[in-house]
Design an enzyme around this catalytic site. Sequence first.
Site, short mmCIF file in Angstrom:
data_model
loop_
_atom_site.label_atom_id
_atom_site.label_comp_id
_atom_site.label_asym_id
_atom_site.label_seq_id
_atom_site.Cartn_x
_atom_site.Cartn_y
_atom_site.Cartn_z
N ASP B 79 0.83 -1.21 0.00
CA ASP B 79 0.00 0.00 0.00
C ASP B 79 0.86 1.26 0.00
OD1 ASP B 79 1.07 -0.03 2.49
OD2 ASP B 79 -0.82 0.04 3.59
N CYS B 82 4.74 -0.10 2.75
CA CYS B 82 5.30 -1.40 3.09
C CYS B 82 6.70 -1.31 3.67
CB CYS B 82 5.26 -2.33 1.88
SG CYS B 82 5.98 -1.61 0.41
N ILE B 171 9.88 10.86 11.64
CA ILE B 171 11.28 10.74 12.06
C ILE B 171 12.21 10.83 10.85
CG2 ILE B 171 12.98 9.04 12.88
CD1 ILE B 171 11.17 8.33 15.11
N HIS B 258 7.90 -3.06 -3.97
CA HIS B 258 7.38 -3.64 -2.73
C HIS B 258 8.44 -4.26 -1.82
CE1 HIS B 258 4.47 -5.21 -0.02
NE2 HIS B 258 4.91 -6.45 -0.18
#
Lengths: 151, 264
Positions: B79, B82, B171, B258
């Site tokens: 999405d 990942c 972060i 991915h």
Amino acid sequence: MSTPARRRLMRDFKRLQEDPPTGVSGAPTDNNIMIWNAVIFGPHDTPFEDGTFKLTIEFTEEYPNKPPTVRFVSKMFHPNVYADGGICLDILQNRWSPTYDVSAILTSIQSLLSDPNPNSPANSMAAQLYKENRREYEKRVKACVEQSFVD
Amino acid sequence: MGDKSLKEQSMENTDVNQDELILQQQRRIEKEISESIALVGEKESLKSLEQEYAKDDIYLSKAKVLAQKYSYIRRTRPDGNCFFRAFSYAYLEKLIGNKEEYDKFRDLALKSKDNLVALGFPQFTVEDFHDTFMEVIDKVGGDTESSHMELHKLFNEQGYSDYVVVYLRLITSGQLQRDADFYQHFIEGDRTITEFCHQEVEPMYKESDHIHIIAMSSALGTGVRVRYMDRGAGTEVTAHDFPEGAIPSVHLLYRPGHYDILYP
């Protein structure tokens, strides 16, 4: 039922009440925290001055990971506002950051009124007039301002 | 432009709200994916990868090479989040058995909020994500089997799982902005680091590239090894360590677009 989105919206509302930015206001509707009504006052020294423009903000359970859908209910004449009141603003689309809250959304839309982006038009007529015939543009905007008193 | 042509044009704004149409289609695709693939799946044998590529010679040979180096894979939902989701799951999982590193990480996480606020992030909203981030860290703190179960449960609850991803994105953004002089060289086009962060790092569902991985692992003081598997020549599944030379605490498999988790 408390979900992250609802919890966060309660926080957003609390913050908006405790530390309200100038010229904008907003609150959840009576029976649904996922739908808000908001008002943006036309910024000074712009043709939108004195207007009180109403908006609706619709959140999904994915807020704040996804932006809400914001729409002007009041009739608008602005290069980046669609006929249906939808707003073409990067932070409400591909530049949305979960660190924005309702207060940040409303103040961003308020500054969009002062600084339209005619290169990314949602209303091509308004964009063209803004660039080429500022006087006519301001006349059309003024008509919306007057209309906003009546609504 | 003359007045005449103006009047001839329609007075109504007839432009179609394209943004909305695109968003609608995007939501449909996302819904299909979210209904079929868990945010973080169960540990599977690497054999499952070989089965997946039974009819694809190039990938099959690489899956076999990978199986010599690793035993298990854990899949994540594709999405756009990942990398962050896979990394944080695998890292927290690793910390469950390592009290010393866990305490060090918890301390770093605790202090990270003030650092972000000092960099100009809005305190009000950062706090919300930070609270949830700390909650997750605290809940998986024990060195027990239940911590593993808790981790898996939390990472499959959208509310917790996505908040962890958001906070890691913040972060990462903070690290990029703090070391802007260094990272600026890696940015294509004439975007500033701040613009890049607003467009490619902070928004959810935006895919991660090397620069995200370097910045995040530097910020957390840990190493990530990514194994690259693609249609390229050779049978090797190239390894990249981020930051360069760091000892990897997490191993990820990258296939174009991915990331999944790998276990030795």
